[in-house]
Design an enzyme around this catalytic site. Structure first.
Site, PDB file in Angstrom:
ATOM      1  N   TYR A 144       0.849  -1.190   0.000  1.00  0.00           N
ATOM      2  CA  TYR A 144       0.000   0.000   0.000  1.00  0.00           C
ATOM      3  C   TYR A 144       0.882   1.237   0.000  1.00  0.00           C
ATOM      4  O   TYR A 144       1.796   1.356   0.821  1.00  0.00           O
ATOM      5  CB  TYR A 144      -0.892  -0.011   1.244  1.00  0.00           C
ATOM      6  CG  TYR A 144      -1.772   1.201   1.396  1.00  0.00           C
ATOM      7  CD1 TYR A 144      -2.857   1.400   0.554  1.00  0.00           C
ATOM      8  CD2 TYR A 144      -1.527   2.135   2.396  1.00  0.00           C
ATOM      9  CE1 TYR A 144      -3.676   2.519   0.697  1.00  0.00           C
ATOM     10  CE2 TYR A 144      -2.341   3.252   2.558  1.00  0.00           C
ATOM     11  CZ  TYR A 144      -3.413   3.440   1.701  1.00  0.00           C
ATOM     12  OH  TYR A 144      -4.218   4.536   1.847  1.00  0.00           O
ATOM     13  N   ASP A 239       9.428   2.606  -0.470  1.00  0.00           N
ATOM     14  CA  ASP A 239       8.414   3.264   0.346  1.00  0.00           C
ATOM     15  C   ASP A 239       8.637   2.819   1.783  1.00  0.00           C
ATOM     16  O   ASP A 239       8.179   1.762   2.200  1.00  0.00           O
ATOM     17  CB  ASP A 239       7.014   2.892  -0.143  1.00  0.00           C
ATOM     18  CG  ASP A 239       5.910   3.521   0.693  1.00  0.00           C
ATOM     19  OD1 ASP A 239       6.224   4.134   1.735  1.00  0.00           O
ATOM     20  OD2 ASP A 239       4.730   3.379   0.319  1.00  0.00           O
ATOM     21  N   LYS A 267       5.323   9.125   9.065  1.00  0.00           N
ATOM     22  CA  LYS A 267       5.055   8.624  10.409  1.00  0.00           C
ATOM     23  C   LYS A 267       6.070   9.112  11.439  1.00  0.00           C
ATOM     24  O   LYS A 267       5.903  10.174  12.017  1.00  0.00           O
ATOM     25  CB  LYS A 267       4.930   7.105  10.383  1.00  0.00           C
ATOM     26  CG  LYS A 267       3.767   6.629   9.496  1.00  0.00           C
ATOM     27  CD  LYS A 267       3.450   5.183   9.693  1.00  0.00           C
ATOM     28  CE  LYS A 267       2.376   4.700   8.737  1.00  0.00           C
ATOM     29  NZ  LYS A 267       1.031   5.255   8.995  1.00  0.00           N
TER      30      LYS A 267
END
Length: 434
Positions: A144, A239, A267
């Site tokens: 994702y 990623d 994050k």
């Protein structure tokens, strides 16, 4: 567990917020029951509006490396806030955070700040296409990369949780140049390059996927895809929005000793505030406006609050690397405890774990790909989740997500979690035998 106020708040939320939430997985749709509404958090604990305390293994989906309400981070935010919340102009904190990112990720020779992981992946794909002048992108099933149209194909995260790996509203034209490959299957990647040897701009991958649950690379998979990319002039994009600072302080690329061309981060670098970034080789990054022809912009990019929070977090990690080691050791204690309980009970479930990330899969099959992930028993996971919640343990409300540990988790919380697991596992097995 008293959740009367949470139930009332969720009813109110459903009247004004779509589904009562602002991100789908929070709805508890995959595990049943109503979501808990959180009033505050400190250390490794969440406290609900009803006053209940929970040991937290979600940690805002990863950012809280040192636990909630870390005083060093809070002090940095408070100090920055006194001077204003947003300038829409350069500030020195941007430089400080960028330099810290480059310290941990030397592959990021130059950096561009954005506000979310989705912005980072969207921008880096545009940059890769602009730099290479090619159209096609390779992504992996179950990985994702945010809700970017061209990447929202066979994705993990909330879409997989709710049974819709793709999304309505994504036009066929938006994904016509996206090539899907199987994670940990180098043959599928080789076949893609065979079909389009000179037209693949970039290969984007979660080097350690966390959005279909934690899945580890096998058999030199990451090295092999890098070799194929180099052979065909394709940019390799890691990623590491989730794995960055979680697999190790230097992310998966430090563990597996691979230097990608471009990296996406998020994050942890915001310490809980909206913040992300992408970086890479200077010659590629210089294709971004205002130096190059690839346009990307953001009003709140590099805002002083997020920059201050992220800088405080990463500087503290730089000064005290032993804190990451402590969190990693607590994860090893937890995973070992789970495995001992499963062995005692004769359970054949799988635990994938690395650094400070882990997922317990309710399947007897080794989990190395999306196909393996999909053999997991979601009904068993839902019973497990609800049982652990009743015992004060807050886990990711999806079989297909990663859980996280922090330096604020100690032996007391780990042992309490293992004890709860043994009790819940017994009840799960009894249900399965009926």
């Amino acid at each position: 567990m008293n959740n009367k106020k949470s139930k009332e708040l969720f009813k109110s939320a459903q009247k004004i917020l779509v589904g009562g939430v602002n991100s789908p997985v929070r709805s508890f749709g995959a595990v049943g029951g109503d979501p808990l509404f959180i009033s505050r958090a400190e250390g490794c604990y969440l406290y609900t509006e009803d006053g209940d305390a929970f040991i937290d293994y979600v940690l805002s989906w990863g950012p809280m490396l040192f636990g909630h309400a870390n005083p060093i981070v809070l002090k940095a935010i408070q100090k920055a806030m006194e001077h204003g919340t947003s300038f829409g102009a350069p500030c020195k904190q941007e430089i400080e955070l960028a330099e810290l990112i480059r310290h941990f990720f030397p592959s990021c020779e130059k950096v561009r700040m954005v506000n979310s992981g989705t912005e980072a992946t969207m921008s880096v794909i545009r940059l890769a296409r602009g730099f290479t002048k090619r159209k096609r992108i390779i992504k992996f099933k179950g990985c994702y990369h945010g809700h970017v149209d061209s990447l929202l194909v066979q994705a993990g995260s909330g879409g997989l949780t709710h049974g819709y790996p793709d999304s309505a509203g994504v036009l066929p034209e938006a994904v016509q140049h996206t090539i899907l490959c199987d994670y940990n299957q180098i043959e599928s990647v080789a076949e893609a390059f065979k079909s389009y040897p000179e037209d693949i701009a970039a290969l984007i991958v979660e080097p350690v996927p966390g959005n279909m649950g934690v899945v580890l690379p096998q058999n030199n998979f990451l090295n092999d895809i890098q070799k194929l990319c180099q052979k065909h002039g394709t940019l390799l994009i890691f990623d590491e929005v989730m794995s960055g600072f979680r697999v190790s302080p230097g992310g998966a690329q430090a563990v597996f000793k691979i230097k990608p061309d471009l990296t996406c981060l998020g994050k942890v670098i915001g310490a809980g505030l909206p913040c992300a970034a992408f970086g890479g080789r200077a010659e590629i990054m210089d294709f971004l406006s205002p130096l190059g022809p690839v346009y990307q912009a953001g009003t709140l990019s590099g805002n002083p609050l997020a920059m201050a929070a992220g800088s405080a977090m990463l500087q503290h990690l730089k000064d005290h690397p032993e804190l990451f080691t402590a969190a990693e050791n607590m994860q090893k204690r937890l995973v070992q405890g789970f495995k001992q309980v499963m062995q005692k009970r004769g359970a054949q479930f799988q635990i994938n774990s690395i650094g400070t990330m882990f997922t317990l899969f309710f399947t007897s099959n080794p989990v190395n790909s999306l196909k393996d992930v999909q053999t997991a028993n979601k009904a068993q996971f839902a019973r497990f989740f609800q049982g652990m919640l009743e015992k004060g343990i807050y886990l990711a409300p999806s079989q297909f997500e990663s859980n996280f540990l922090s330096s604020a988790h100690h032996e007391k919380e780990i042992d309490q979690t293992v004890e709860a697991f043994e009790s819940i596992l017994e009840s799960i097995q009894q249900v399965g035998q009926k």
